[in-house]
Write a protein that holds these residues in place. Structure first.
Motif, mmCIF file in Angstrom:
data_model
loop_
_atom_site.group_PDB
_atom_site.id
_atom_site.type_symbol
_atom_site.label_atom_id
_atom_site.label_comp_id
_atom_site.label_asym_id
_atom_site.label_seq_id
_atom_site.Cartn_x
_atom_site.Cartn_y
_atom_site.Cartn_z
ATOM 1 N N ASP A 1 -0.229 21.794 2.490
ATOM 2 C CA ASP A 1 -1.579 22.351 2.341
ATOM 3 C C ASP A 1 -2.441 21.593 1.344
ATOM 4 O O ASP A 1 -3.474 22.095 0.912
ATOM 5 N N PHE A 2 -2.018 20.381 0.976
ATOM 6 C CA PHE A 2 -2.835 19.530 0.111
ATOM 7 C C PHE A 2 -3.362 18.358 0.926
ATOM 8 O O PHE A 2 -2.642 17.781 1.740
ATOM 9 N N CYS B 1 -8.740 27.898 -2.709
ATOM 10 C CA CYS B 1 -8.904 26.449 -2.882
ATOM 11 C C CYS B 1 -8.769 26.096 -4.354
ATOM 12 O O CYS B 1 -9.041 26.916 -5.238
ATOM 13 N N ALA B 2 -8.346 24.865 -4.602
ATOM 14 C CA ALA B 2 -8.316 24.310 -5.960
ATOM 15 C C ALA B 2 -8.200 22.805 -5.818
ATOM 16 O O ALA B 2 -7.968 22.288 -4.720
ATOM 17 N N LEU C 1 -5.870 23.518 -0.023
ATOM 18 C CA LEU C 1 -6.521 24.460 0.892
ATOM 19 C C LEU C 1 -5.412 25.331 1.456
ATOM 20 O O LEU C 1 -4.750 24.960 2.422
ATOM 21 N N SER C 2 -5.191 26.481 0.858
ATOM 22 C CA SER C 2 -4.011 27.262 1.210
ATOM 23 C C SER C 2 -4.334 28.744 1.209
ATOM 24 O O SER C 2 -5.489 29.149 1.181
ATOM 25 N N GLY C 3 -3.289 29.568 1.239
ATOM 26 C CA GLY C 3 -3.475 31.011 1.255
ATOM 27 C C GLY C 3 -2.211 31.735 1.645
ATOM 28 O O GLY C 3 -1.111 31.180 1.637
ATOM 29 N N ALA D 1 0.815 -1.213 0.000
ATOM 30 C CA ALA D 1 0.000 0.000 0.000
ATOM 31 C C ALA D 1 0.847 1.260 0.000
ATOM 32 O O ALA D 1 0.447 2.289 -0.534
ATOM 33 N N GLY D 2 2.007 1.209 0.613
ATOM 34 C CA GLY D 2 2.793 2.415 0.775
ATOM 35 C C GLY D 2 2.340 3.174 2.012
ATOM 36 O O GLY D 2 1.224 2.987 2.501
ATOM 37 N N PRO D 3 3.201 4.040 2.554
ATOM 38 C CA PRO D 3 2.843 4.779 3.767
ATOM 39 C C PRO D 3 1.772 5.816 3.497
ATOM 40 O O PRO D 3 1.613 6.299 2.375
ATOM 41 N N ASN D 4 1.007 6.155 4.529
ATOM 42 C CA ASN D 4 0.035 7.231 4.431
ATOM 43 C C ASN D 4 0.774 8.550 4.586
ATOM 44 O O ASN D 4 1.159 8.938 5.681
ATOM 45 N N ILE D 5 0.993 9.246 3.483
ATOM 46 C CA ILE D 5 1.762 10.491 3.531
ATOM 47 C C ILE D 5 0.858 11.706 3.441
ATOM 48 O O ILE D 5 1.333 12.829 3.236
ATOM 49 N N ASN D 6 -0.441 11.493 3.613
ATOM 50 C CA ASN D 6 -1.354 12.630 3.670
ATOM 51 C C ASN D 6 -1.108 13.451 4.922
ATOM 52 O O ASN D 6 -0.824 12.909 5.990
ATOM 53 N N GLU D 7 -1.222 14.753 4.798
ATOM 54 C CA GLU D 7 -1.217 15.604 5.976
ATOM 55 C C GLU D 7 -2.477 15.330 6.796
ATOM 56 O O GLU D 7 -3.512 14.920 6.267
ATOM 57 N N ASP D 8 -2.384 15.538 8.101
ATOM 58 C CA ASP D 8 -3.544 15.403 8.962
ATOM 59 C C ASP D 8 -4.617 16.394 8.528
ATOM 60 O O ASP D 8 -4.351 17.595 8.372
ATOM 61 N N LEU D 9 -5.855 15.904 8.332
ATOM 62 C CA LEU D 9 -6.913 16.738 7.780
ATOM 63 C C LEU D 9 -7.259 17.919 8.674
ATOM 64 O O LEU D 9 -7.463 19.042 8.201
ATOM 65 N N LEU D 10 -7.328 17.686 9.981
ATOM 66 C CA LEU D 10 -7.643 18.783 10.889
ATOM 67 C C LEU D 10 -6.568 19.860 10.823
ATOM 68 O O LEU D 10 -6.871 21.060 10.827
ATOM 69 N N SER D 11 -5.298 19.454 10.726
ATOM 70 C CA SER D 11 -4.210 20.425 10.625
ATOM 71 C C SER D 11 -4.323 21.247 9.347
ATOM 72 O O SER D 11 -4.076 22.460 9.352
ATOM 73 N N VAL D 12 -4.703 20.593 8.250
ATOM 74 C CA VAL D 12 -4.884 21.307 6.983
ATOM 75 C C VAL D 12 -5.984 22.352 7.124
ATOM 76 O O VAL D 12 -5.848 23.501 6.690
ATOM 77 N N HIS D 13 -7.116 21.961 7.757
ATOM 78 C CA HIS D 13 -8.231 22.890 7.937
ATOM 79 C C HIS D 13 -7.842 24.072 8.822
ATOM 80 O O HIS D 13 -8.149 25.230 8.510
ATOM 81 N N LEU D 14 -7.180 23.797 9.930
ATOM 82 C CA LEU D 14 -6.816 24.869 10.847
ATOM 83 C C LEU D 14 -5.803 25.825 10.213
ATOM 84 O O LEU D 14 -5.886 27.044 10.386
ATOM 85 N N ARG D 15 -4.846 25.278 9.472
ATOM 86 C CA ARG D 15 -3.867 26.127 8.795
ATOM 87 C C ARG D 15 -4.552 26.970 7.723
ATOM 88 O O ARG D 15 -4.226 28.145 7.526
ATOM 89 N N PHE D 16 -5.522 26.378 7.042
ATOM 90 C CA PHE D 16 -6.290 27.073 6.011
ATOM 91 C C PHE D 16 -6.988 28.304 6.593
ATOM 92 O O PHE D 16 -7.029 29.367 5.980
ATOM 93 N N ARG D 17 -7.527 28.169 7.819
ATOM 94 C CA ARG D 17 -8.235 29.282 8.443
ATOM 95 C C ARG D 17 -7.279 30.337 8.987
ATOM 96 O O ARG D 17 -7.707 31.424 9.372
ATOM 97 N N SER D 18 -5.979 30.032 9.043
ATOM 98 C CA SER D 18 -5.023 31.000 9.584
ATOM 99 C C SER D 18 -4.600 32.037 8.544
ATOM 100 O O SER D 18 -4.025 33.070 8.898
ATOM 101 N N TYR D 19 -4.877 31.779 7.256
ATOM 102 C CA TYR D 19 -4.467 32.706 6.207
ATOM 103 C C TYR D 19 -5.472 33.848 6.070
ATOM 104 O O TYR D 19 -6.687 33.623 6.065
ATOM 105 N N LYS D 20 -4.969 35.071 5.919
ATOM 106 C CA LYS D 20 -5.863 36.211 5.722
ATOM 107 C C LYS D 20 -6.518 36.165 4.349
ATOM 108 O O LYS D 20 -7.663 36.579 4.175
#
Length: 645
Positions: free
Chosen positions: A518-519, A442-443, A525-527, A419-438
């Motif tokens: 941020d993916f 999204c794309a 989900l970035s900024g 399967a290979g390792p799960n190299i996804n970023e933690d979803l909650l961390s992505v969301h919280l970082r997304f909300r930190s940008y002024k």
């Protein structure tokens, strides 16, 4: 030192006369050891025993034929002392070498390596990485020692090019995980190598404790070996030839001058603490072990074609049984699908349209007639079916392929893949970082999996059967891109996208960070903190990914300026709803208002149900429970929108 000098040193350093440690006096020493000098057995160290000097003189006399022979009593004392010496453990000497490692600027720096066939992966320290100036890639694994004791998490992966310390000819290259510290100093203490005449021409600093910069593990161990060993008179191997030069290993007899009761290699933890387990480096459990193999497979087999796209191979697990006959199951699934086509013309139209596009884009190809017939172990047919996504803004129907369908022996393609390792970023961390940008945007990546090419040698394991008209013969195709439904697809696609950032770390550092952190799968989900920076990062991300065939689409932003050249609307964007913190809600971002919202599929008429919605929102925005009872806090940061029924 002579006896008096040793005793004075211990007194000045305020050491225990028994174990030679500084934490306690001899009278409260926890050690059960006693003096090994015959007829003494007192609670002091043998080196500090006044009687030991007499025995030492006797031993000297016994070994010198010009002196008078020892008396019976002296012979007994000699035998007792020699027996005590023989019981002392020997010092293990691990195979080490001083090598040269190529730096980022092309010059070389020296490093000390430990060659460890018991390590499942190669490792490098943070200090060594900084000295080399190399840029790491994403690579996160939990590292354990014996007994599955967690010893830290790797901080990335880097490619090392190693040469002998005598020239700058690269003899081996390998991927190495980055860790704060690898082992304690090796060897565990200095020993006298003057009597190792066999190694006088290959002697380095192997007898002096020193820092280990790199561990070369089982991934390259066999490649390092060369013919040639040096053995002592007893037949024990004391050195082995590697591609770097002769390296020392084996054991050194511990002198009676040392006080420790046993010898071991300590494993250094990230926090500075140590384990008494032997330093056998591993990865937690079978899952992480296969993750290492998947990454090594990717690094050693992946290429890029003339268009810049990554070309990958399937990481097979050779420990699993071979595949067998799979065509009949795929045929049955096709016939069942055709029955649905007959009763639902609109469904058939969308299915046919999807498969036509697949063929027109070159994402599948006909199997040549002379290659259709193959033995079962050399090919695999994937049954396929449709998934309907009502809320999709692009393709409503998507055909997915079933790589978990068993062959005639009960083994599926997914059973045979790592399967290979799960190299996804933690979803909650992505969301919280997304909300930190002024300024947020999204794309998503268009057909992300299908932008990664499958190597021609593996395409026969991705065969399908298909026909647009049930009155026509069944045709055989094989998929030429990474395929949704195979166990290895997420890892191969995400890793390829991250590999596309290599070479841009200096010129586009912020864009590289966004691609890595941020993916979430194919969603960006970035900024940034202002419009100009957001515009620059957006353009750089687009530039980097496009070079590897990854096209970003469906751009949405809280800043209309970012969308001037994009075909987009300020519509709600559905974020992934598989976060652990919110199971019952679909999470949406409303860019024009820059707010999160939720859409629910249950009745919201009752007060209890509405309280439940707020409670779920509290868990999303307050995951640590800091203010879970404060409903006003929630209402100030989130708008809850609901659909009745």
């Amino acid at each position: 030192m002579d006896l008096q000098e040793r005793r004075e040193l211990v007194q000045q350093a305020k050491l225990s006369f028994n174990c030679l440690r500084a934490s306690h006096p001899a009278k409260s020493c926890p050690s059960k050891s006693v003096c090994h000098t015959p007829d003494c057995k007192q609670r002091h160290h043998t080196l500090l025993c006044p009687k030991a000097s007499k025995v030492k003189e006797t031993l000297t006399t016994a070994s010198n034929p010009t002196k008078d022979p020892p008396t019976d009593g002296e012979e007994q004392a000699i035998s007792s002392l020699m027996a005590a010496v023989e019981k002392q453990p020997s010092i293990p000497v691990f195979p080490t070498a001083v090598v040269q490692v190529r730096k980022e600027d092309g010059t070389f720096a020296r490093a000390r390596v430990l060659i460890d066939s018991g390590a499942q992966a190669s490792m490098v320290t943070e200090d060594c990485l900084r000295k080399l100036g190399l840029v790491r890639r994403y690579g996160k694994l939990v590292v354990t020692g014996i007994g599955q004791q967690a010893a830290g998490t790797t901080r990335g992966i880097v490619t090392l090019h190693l040469a002998s310390r005598f020239n700058e000819v690269i003899v081996i290259s390998t991927s190495a995980y980055v860790l704060g510290k690898l082992t304690s100093s090796l060897p565990s203490q200095r020993f006298n190598s003057g009597n190792l005449k066999l190694l006088e021409n290959v002697r380095e600093t192997f007898n002096k404790p020193g820092q280990i910069d790199v561990i070369l593990g089982s991934d390259v161990f066999l490649a390092l070996l060369e013919g040639g060993q040096v053995k002592d008179n007893s037949g024990q191997t004391v050195a082995h030839a590697y591609c770097f030069r002769m390296d020392r290993s084996g054991t050194i007899r511990r002198s009676r001058d040392h006080a420790r009761e046993s010898w071991h290699c300590e494993f250094a933890y990230e926090d500075g603490s140590k384990s008494n387990a032997a330093a056998v480096l591993g990865v937690r459990g079978d899952k992480q072990a296969t993750s290492v193999h998947s990454l090594d497979h990717f690094n050693s087999t992946t290429q890029r074609d003339s268009s810049g796209r990554f070309v990958v191979k399937l990481p097979f697990d050779d420990s699993k049984p071979a595949l067998e006959e799979s065509l009949s199951a795929a045929m049955k699934r096709l016939f069942a699908m055709e029955k649905r086509f007959a009763s639902n013309p609109e469904f058939r139209k969308e299915y046919v349209s999807f498969m036509r596009e697949y063929l027109e884009l070159g994402h599948m190809e006909p199997v040549p007639a002379n290659q259709v017939v193959k033995i079962g172990s050399e090919h695999y047919y994937l049954p396929h079916h449709a998934v309907i996504r009502v809320d999709s803004s692009t393709t409503r129907l998507r055909v997915v392929f079933d790589a978990s369908c068993a062959t005639s022996t009960g083994i599926s393609l997914n059973d045979r893949l790592l399967a290979g390792p799960n190299i996804n970023e933690d979803l909650l961390s992505v969301h919280l970082r997304f909300r930190s940008y002024k300024v947020a945007f999204c794309a998503d990546v268009a057909k992300m999996y299908r932008q990664v090419v499958m190597h021609e040698e593996d395409r026969d394991f991705l065969r399908i059967v298909w026909r647009e008209d049930s009155e026509k013969p069944v045709e055989h195709y094989r998929l030429s891109m990474v395929t949704y439904g195979t166990k290895t697809a997420p890892y191969l696609a995400i890793q390829a996208m991250r590999e596309s950032t290599i070479g841009y770390e200096t010129t586009h550092p912020e864009a590289v960070k966004r691609i890595i952190h941020d993916f979430y799968v194919d969603d960006a989900l970035s900024g940034a903190d202002n419009e100009e920076e957001a515009m620059c990062i957006k353009e750089q991300i687009t530039e980097i990914l496009s070079k590897s065939g990854f096209e970003l689409r469906k751009w949405t932003s809280s800043c209309p300026k970012l969308l001037e050249n994009e075909v987009s609307e300020s519509v709600p964007v559905k974020l992934s709803d598989d976060a652990d913190v919110v199971k019952a809600l679909g999470i949406y971002w409303y860019p024009s208002e820059d707010q999160f919202g939720f859409k629910v599929n249950f009745s919201a008429d009752s007060v209890n149900t509405k309280r439940q919605m707020i409670s779920d929102a509290s868990r999303l925005f307050d995951p640590f429970g800091c203010d879970s009872e404060n409903q006003d806090f929630v209402s100030t940061i989130v708008t809850v929108r609901h659909q009745l029924g």
